[in-house]
Design a protein around this motif. Structure first.
Motif, PDB file in Angstrom:
ATOM      1  N   MET A 306     -10.163   0.204   7.132  1.00  0.00           N
ATOM      2  CA  MET A 306     -10.892  -0.926   6.562  1.00  0.00           C
ATOM      3  C   MET A 306     -11.116  -2.013   7.610  1.00  0.00           C
ATOM      4  O   MET A 306     -12.160  -2.674   7.628  1.00  0.00           O
ATOM      5  N   ALA A 307     -10.146  -2.193   8.488  1.00  0.00           N
ATOM      6  CA  ALA A 307     -10.287  -3.182   9.554  1.00  0.00           C
ATOM      7  C   ALA A 307     -11.426  -2.802  10.496  1.00  0.00           C
ATOM      8  O   ALA A 307     -12.193  -3.667  10.951  1.00  0.00           O
ATOM      9  N   LEU A 322     -16.440   4.961   6.477  1.00  0.00           N
ATOM     10  CA  LEU A 322     -15.078   4.455   6.683  1.00  0.00           C
ATOM     11  C   LEU A 322     -14.446   3.998   5.371  1.00  0.00           C
ATOM     12  O   LEU A 322     -13.267   4.263   5.107  1.00  0.00           O
ATOM     13  N   LEU A 323     -15.214   3.298   4.549  1.00  0.00           N
ATOM     14  CA  LEU A 323     -14.674   2.836   3.275  1.00  0.00           C
ATOM     15  C   LEU A 323     -14.346   4.003   2.356  1.00  0.00           C
ATOM     16  O   LEU A 323     -13.343   3.981   1.630  1.00  0.00           O
ATOM     17  N   ALA A 382     -17.591 -10.178   6.808  1.00  0.00           N
ATOM     18  CA  ALA A 382     -16.662  -9.366   7.594  1.00  0.00           C
ATOM     19  C   ALA A 382     -15.226  -9.808   7.350  1.00  0.00           C
ATOM     20  O   ALA A 382     -14.309  -8.983   7.253  1.00  0.00           O
ATOM     21  N   ALA A 383     -15.020 -11.118   7.219  1.00  0.00           N
ATOM     22  CA  ALA A 383     -13.668 -11.634   6.976  1.00  0.00           C
ATOM     23  C   ALA A 383     -13.126 -11.150   5.634  1.00  0.00           C
ATOM     24  O   ALA A 383     -11.911 -10.941   5.484  1.00  0.00           O
ATOM     25  N   THR A 384     -14.003 -10.970   4.662  1.00  0.00           N
ATOM     26  CA  THR A 384     -13.556 -10.476   3.355  1.00  0.00           C
ATOM     27  C   THR A 384     -13.003  -9.058   3.470  1.00  0.00           C
ATOM     28  O   THR A 384     -11.940  -8.745   2.911  1.00  0.00           O
ATOM     29  N   GLY A 387      -9.720  -9.278   5.259  1.00  0.00           N
ATOM     30  CA  GLY A 387      -8.680  -9.769   4.359  1.00  0.00           C
ATOM     31  C   GLY A 387      -8.141  -8.667   3.471  1.00  0.00           C
ATOM     32  O   GLY A 387      -6.931  -8.605   3.199  1.00  0.00           O
ATOM     33  N   GLY A 388      -9.022  -7.774   3.037  1.00  0.00           N
ATOM     34  CA  GLY A 388      -8.560  -6.625   2.257  1.00  0.00           C
ATOM     35  C   GLY A 388      -7.632  -5.732   3.050  1.00  0.00           C
ATOM     36  O   GLY A 388      -6.642  -5.211   2.525  1.00  0.00           O
ATOM     37  N   ALA A 389      -7.927  -5.544   4.329  1.00  0.00           N
ATOM     38  CA  ALA A 389      -7.053  -4.740   5.190  1.00  0.00           C
ATOM     39  C   ALA A 389      -5.694  -5.416   5.353  1.00  0.00           C
ATOM     40  O   ALA A 389      -4.647  -4.753   5.363  1.00  0.00           O
ATOM     41  N   ALA A 390      -5.686  -6.738   5.464  1.00  0.00           N
ATOM     42  CA  ALA A 390      -4.431  -7.472   5.654  1.00  0.00           C
ATOM     43  C   ALA A 390      -3.517  -7.365   4.439  1.00  0.00           C
ATOM     44  O   ALA A 390      -2.299  -7.165   4.571  1.00  0.00           O
ATOM     45  N   THR A 391      -4.079  -7.488   3.236  1.00  0.00           N
ATOM     46  CA  THR A 391      -3.236  -7.376   2.046  1.00  0.00           C
ATOM     47  C   THR A 391      -2.681  -5.961   1.892  1.00  0.00           C
ATOM     48  O   THR A 391      -1.563  -5.771   1.392  1.00  0.00           O
TER      49      THR A 391
END
Length: 413
Positions: A306-307, A322-323, A382-384, A387-391
């Motif tokens: 996801m990143a 990728l998704l 892109a940040a959204t 952010g999903g990858a981070a969580t």
């Protein structure tokens, strides 16, 4: 002496039970679960239509998703007690009736208020599903086949998610969007008829309060740190899923200029890939003693994919692929996740524990649109995704912590 991590099944069913009987129960629960997950996306696929027709913003349509999962999350924690006391079957039938009322409200909506009512009714309908599903599976499916049952349960849920965008957007594209909701009502009616026809296979034994125990004792499971670890895991991992379900279509349109219908296929591909992953994950779960490690590795892989999608390096088609692969990676860990929770469940508290733990899923779905909807309104597409990858990475830490605690509990018993 029984352990807090012992089998939660109220009915001990050995592997000598014919596989056809277990398969029928698994299939009926899977059908119900697919209906529940279909209802998660009863509104989201048509957000662009609602924004155009009723003049709504990303934050306003995101609030519909947040409201749905807020009601579902609170209701799920409470409905677990109801399922333990009255049984799963009557609660299941009432839930599908609420889904029909929700689709009717959406079909007749003349503005934002009608959509809000649809979100409330769908949230109430969705609330009991995990306590219902897992109570039926744990009581009526043979213990050696539970890993496969959990795999099928997750797979059918993903299929419900995959069907909703194609079903709703497809019908809306060939006719007025309201027709999609009348068609959804028909689908719910067929599902309810099938479950009623086979209702004998959905019966569960209610769990009466033992003599000498008070209502306060029903809440003793809340003192187990591992239960809250499972809750945190669901909250974090679901925030990632909410990003894909709610905003992937709009992100792909904004970042890569992909048409709406094509971008919507990404959500379906993610869910279908997740379903395939769930299928394979059932065999993995049945053959591993380290469910927490399976979950951690698969989620970490999903976060990495996801990143990369967030960077946009591979273009529109590459990001869509990728998704989809992200869904596959996360899906493999699904059955191991459910086994991990089962080990953390005290005997006789299946509905309560699953209701509380899975309310983390609803909480994550409720929080993500509020947080990431603001990011989307600012154009931080892109940040959204990042952010999903981070969580998802934070969820890895939670899964390992739960695995460590369940391992320590098992070693002491």
């Amino acid at each position: 002496m029984s352990s807090p991590l012992s089998n939660v099944a109220a009915v001990d069913r050995s592997a000598t039970v014919p596989w056809q009987r277990d398969a029928l129960v698994i299939g009926l629960v899977g059908l119900a679960h697919a209906t529940s997950h279909f209802s998660h996306l009863l509104l989201a696929p048509l957000f662009p239509v609602f924004m155009r027709e009723f003049g709504l913003s990303f934050s306003q349509v995101g609030l519909l998703t947040s409201l749905f999962f807020l009601i579902s999350g609170v209701g799920q924690a409470l409905s677990g007690f109801l399922v333990d006391r009255v049984g799963a079957r009557p609660v299941l039938f009432a839930s599908i009736g609420l889904f029909m009322a929700s689709a009717l409200s959406a079909a007749l909506a003349q503005g934002y208020g009608g959509l809000l009512l649809a979100a409330v009714l769908a949230g109430l309908g969705n609330a009991p599903f995990h306590p219902v599903d897992f109570s039926i599976l744990n009581q009526r499916v043979s213990a050696p086949r539970l890993g496969y049952a959990f795999s099928a349960h997750g797979l059918t849920g993903n299929l419900g998610w995959a069907l909703a965008p194609v079903f709703l957007v497809g019908i809306a594209a060939i006719d007025v969007w309201r027709l999609a909701y009348w068609a959804a009502i028909a689908v719910y009616a067929v599902v309810l008829a099938v479950l009623w026809w086979q209702r004998d296979h959905l019966h569960t034994v209610a769990v009466p309060r033992p003599p000498g125990r008070s209502r306060a004792d029903d809440l003793a499971f809340l003192r187990l740190p591992v239960v809250w670890g499972c809750f945190g895991f669901f909250l974090l991992s679901t925030m990632t899923l909410a990003v894909v379900q709610t905003y992937a279509t709009s992100i792909l349109q904004a970042m890569h200029g992909i048409p709406l219908a094509t971008a919507a296929v990404t959500v379906t591909a993610y869910m279908l890939a997740g379903a395939v992953g769930m299928l394979g994950g059932g065999f993995v779960a049945a053959r591993t003693r380290h469910a927490d490690r399976v979950v951690a590795w698969t989620l970490a892989a999903g976060a990495a994919l996801m990143a990369v999608a967030a960077t946009g390096w591979l273009g529109g088609v590459g990001s869509m692929v990728l998704l989809a692969v992200t869904g596959f990676a996360i899906g493999i860990g699904g059955p191991s996740r459910d086994l991990l929770i089962k080990r953390a469940t005290p005997p006789g508290a299946t509905g309560r524990v699953y209701g509380t733990v899975y309310s983390g899923l609803d909480t994550g779905f409720a929080l993500a649109p509020l947080v990431f909807g603001v990011w989307m309104d600012h154009g931080w597409y892109a940040a959204t995704l990042a952010g999903g990858a981070a969580t998802l990475l934070l969820a890895v830490a939670a899964a390992l912590a739960v695995g460590r605690r369940t391992g320590e509990q098992a070693a002491r018993t």
